[in-house]
Design a protein around this motif. Structure first.
Motif, short mmCIF file in Angstrom:
data_model
loop_
_atom_site.label_atom_id
_atom_site.label_comp_id
_atom_site.label_asym_id
_atom_site.label_seq_id
_atom_site.Cartn_x
_atom_site.Cartn_y
_atom_site.Cartn_z
N ASP A 39 1.51 -0.86 0.26
CA ASP A 39 0.35 -0.07 0.41
C ASP A 39 1.03 1.39 0.12
O ASP A 39 2.02 1.25 0.65
CB ASP A 39 -0.81 0.32 1.24
N LYS A 40 0.57 2.14 -0.18
CA LYS A 40 1.10 3.52 -0.70
C LYS A 40 2.19 3.53 -0.94
O LYS A 40 3.25 4.16 -1.32
CB LYS A 40 0.92 4.67 0.89
N THR A 41 2.74 2.54 -2.38
CA THR A 41 4.14 2.85 -3.25
C THR A 41 4.07 4.00 -3.63
O THR A 41 3.07 3.87 -5.63
CB THR A 41 3.78 1.38 -4.02
N SER A 42 5.49 4.32 -4.08
CA SER A 42 5.28 6.18 -4.03
C SER A 42 5.52 5.75 -5.44
O SER A 42 5.92 4.74 -6.67
CB SER A 42 6.30 6.77 -3.32
N ASP A 43 5.76 7.05 -6.59
CA ASP A 43 6.04 7.13 -7.87
C ASP A 43 7.47 5.59 -8.30
O ASP A 43 7.61 5.17 -8.88
CB ASP A 43 6.66 8.17 -8.29
N ASP A 44 8.75 6.42 -7.38
CA ASP A 44 9.77 6.19 -7.45
C ASP A 44 9.69 4.61 -7.30
O ASP A 44 10.17 4.20 -8.19
CB ASP A 44 11.50 7.17 -7.06
N ASP A 45 9.11 4.07 -6.37
CA ASP A 45 9.40 2.56 -6.44
C ASP A 45 8.82 1.83 -7.51
O ASP A 45 9.08 1.41 -8.02
CB ASP A 45 9.10 2.22 -4.73
N TYR A 46 7.58 2.04 -8.15
CA TYR A 46 7.34 1.80 -9.11
C TYR A 46 7.62 2.56 -9.82
O TYR A 46 7.97 0.77 -10.89
CB TYR A 46 5.52 2.08 -8.88
N LYS A 99 -10.44 5.34 -5.38
CA LYS A 99 -10.87 4.73 -4.84
C LYS A 99 -10.91 3.38 -4.80
O LYS A 99 -11.02 2.67 -3.54
CB LYS A 99 -12.87 5.14 -5.14
N LEU A 100 -10.71 2.73 -5.72
CA LEU A 100 -10.92 1.50 -5.31
C LEU A 100 -8.87 0.93 -5.16
O LEU A 100 -8.31 -0.65 -5.84
CB LEU A 100 -11.35 0.42 -6.56
N GLY A 101 -7.84 2.04 -5.12
CA GLY A 101 -6.46 1.61 -5.30
C GLY A 101 -6.26 0.91 -4.11
O GLY A 101 -6.55 2.87 -3.03
N LYS A 102 -4.69 1.16 -4.16
CA LYS A 102 -4.02 1.18 -2.63
C LYS A 102 -2.98 1.70 -2.47
O LYS A 102 -1.96 2.37 -1.96
CB LYS A 102 -4.31 -0.05 -1.70
N LEU A 103 -2.59 2.43 -3.79
CA LEU A 103 -0.56 2.46 -3.83
C LEU A 103 -0.92 4.75 -3.84
O LEU A 103 -1.89 5.15 -3.87
CB LEU A 103 -0.53 2.39 -5.07
N GLY A 104 0.30 4.77 -4.49
CA GLY A 104 0.68 6.36 -4.35
C GLY A 104 1.08 6.80 -5.17
O GLY A 104 1.81 7.58 -5.17
N CYS A 105 0.48 6.49 -6.38
CA CYS A 105 1.08 6.83 -7.59
C CYS A 105 1.03 8.47 -8.06
O CYS A 105 -0.30 8.61 -7.55
CB CYS A 105 1.51 6.43 -8.67
N THR A 106 0.88 8.92 -8.55
CA THR A 106 0.79 10.74 -9.29
C THR A 106 0.21 10.87 -10.40
O THR A 106 0.59 8.99 -11.52
CB THR A 106 1.64 11.85 -9.04
N ILE A 107 -0.13 11.51 -10.73
CA ILE A 107 -0.64 11.17 -12.73
C ILE A 107 0.58 11.67 -13.52
O ILE A 107 0.48 10.98 -14.41
CB ILE A 107 -1.45 12.48 -12.87
N GLU A 108 1.89 12.23 -12.80
CA GLU A 108 2.89 12.28 -13.18
C GLU A 108 3.55 10.95 -13.81
O GLU A 108 3.86 10.59 -14.61
CB GLU A 108 3.25 13.84 -12.78
N GLY A 109 3.88 10.43 -12.52
CA GLY A 109 4.56 8.73 -12.25
C GLY A 109 4.13 7.85 -13.36
O GLY A 109 3.80 7.30 -13.80
#
Length: 300
Positions: free
Chosen positions: A200-207, A240-250
């Motif tokens: 959960d909350k995986t960031s852009d960098d890690d993803y 609403k149905l996802g739990k990651l932490g990515c941005t639109i730019e990511g």
């Protein structure tokens, strides 16, 4: 320009809660044209798919229950939609759109289905708004027509492509690759050829580090002559149905990685849109539009 299958409008009334996600299928083509990413002539309306191609993937009893509207109530609840002739027709047209897109990709390098990405459809059942597995049917179509010999399915929706994994679990000609949320639906995962489950909350960098490592690695390893890309935007932190932490730019950079590698290795790619359920429809449309914008930068 980009050959894009237009999403056939679902005319049957939807239960409350399902209407909002469906808006994107009508609004996205308008936004793509408004922003100059596509033109009206880039879109095509698919016909109904020949059932022999559907039956190459899905069991006849299941397909018959859809066509005859005899699917039992429990099975309908798993799909999430009330069964109707209009809904079944929609699925048949979406599938034909992906098949036709594959043929266009062989000519132009890339194509899109404005809908599709129905990766929760198993060989014998549907789940989670997915009734027929458009990319699986299309992959088998390419194999049966000798239009491709080895395929890579890159599934970057936030939910694991469990139906696709089940369908191709014994088929060495189709390599299934899924990057998804570990705690997201489906709670019982199937086994893809390669699964990467994210916290959960995986960031852009890690993803993006994972995508940047494994996409070219798998292309070099498997040497596919055709790629399917499921470009869900439910990886966004707002979803609403996802739990990651990515941005639109990511999310946009993710698309850049996929398309740059498909383009670099000169491998045709078919793209189906997949999920996107952020609270604001603008967020969903912007994220999906970016996928087309990035593709246009690489291919046209």
């Amino acid at each position: 320009m980009l050959p894009i299958a237009f999403h056939p409008i679902y005319k049957h009334p939807l239960p409350e809660g399902h209407k909002f996600p469906m808006l994107k299928y009508d609004l996205l083509p308008q936004q793509l044209i408004l922003q100059g990413i596509t033109e009206e002539s880039d879109f095509f309306a698919p016909e109904i798919v020949d059932l022999k191609y559907v039956l190459a993937i899905h069991e006849k009893n299941y397909v018959d229950s859809l066509l005859n509207l005899t699917l039992d109530a429990k099975a309908q609840r798993k799909i999430g939609f009330p069964l109707s002739a209009e809904l079944v027709e929609r699925e048949l047209r979406i599938t034909k759109g992906t098949i036709s897109g594959c043929e266009k990709s062989l000519q132009t390098g890339i194509s899109f289905n404005i809908a599709g990405g129905t990766h929760h459809a198993f060989s014998d059942r549907g789940e989670a708004f997915c009734m027929l597995n458009d990319q699986a049917i299309s992959a088998q179509y390419l194999l049966d027509k000798n239009l491709a010999k080895k395929m890579l399915i890159i599934d970057l929706d936030v939910h694991q492509g469990n139906g696709t994994a089940e369908i191709f679990q014994k088929n060495s000609k189709v390599f299934t690759f899924s990057v998804h949320g570990r705690t997201n639906y489906p709670f019982r995962k199937e086994e893809s050829d390669l699964d990467i489950a994210l916290e959960d909350k995986t960031s852009d960098d890690d993803y993006l580090k994972i995508i940047n490592e494994f996409v070219p690695k798998l292309i070099n390893q498997e040497k596919p002559d055709f790629i399917f890309y499921l470009s869900g935007v439910d990886i966004l932190a707002t979803d609403k149905l996802g739990k990651l932490g990515c941005t639109i730019e990511g999310c946009k950079k993710r698309d850049e990685i996929v398309f740059s590698n498909c383009n670099k290795f000169e491998i045709p790619v078919q793209v189906s849109m997949g999920g996107g359920y952020s609270p604001e429809i603008k967020t969903i449309i912007d994220a999906h539009a970016n996928t087309y914008r990035v593709a246009a930068d690489f291919y046209f």
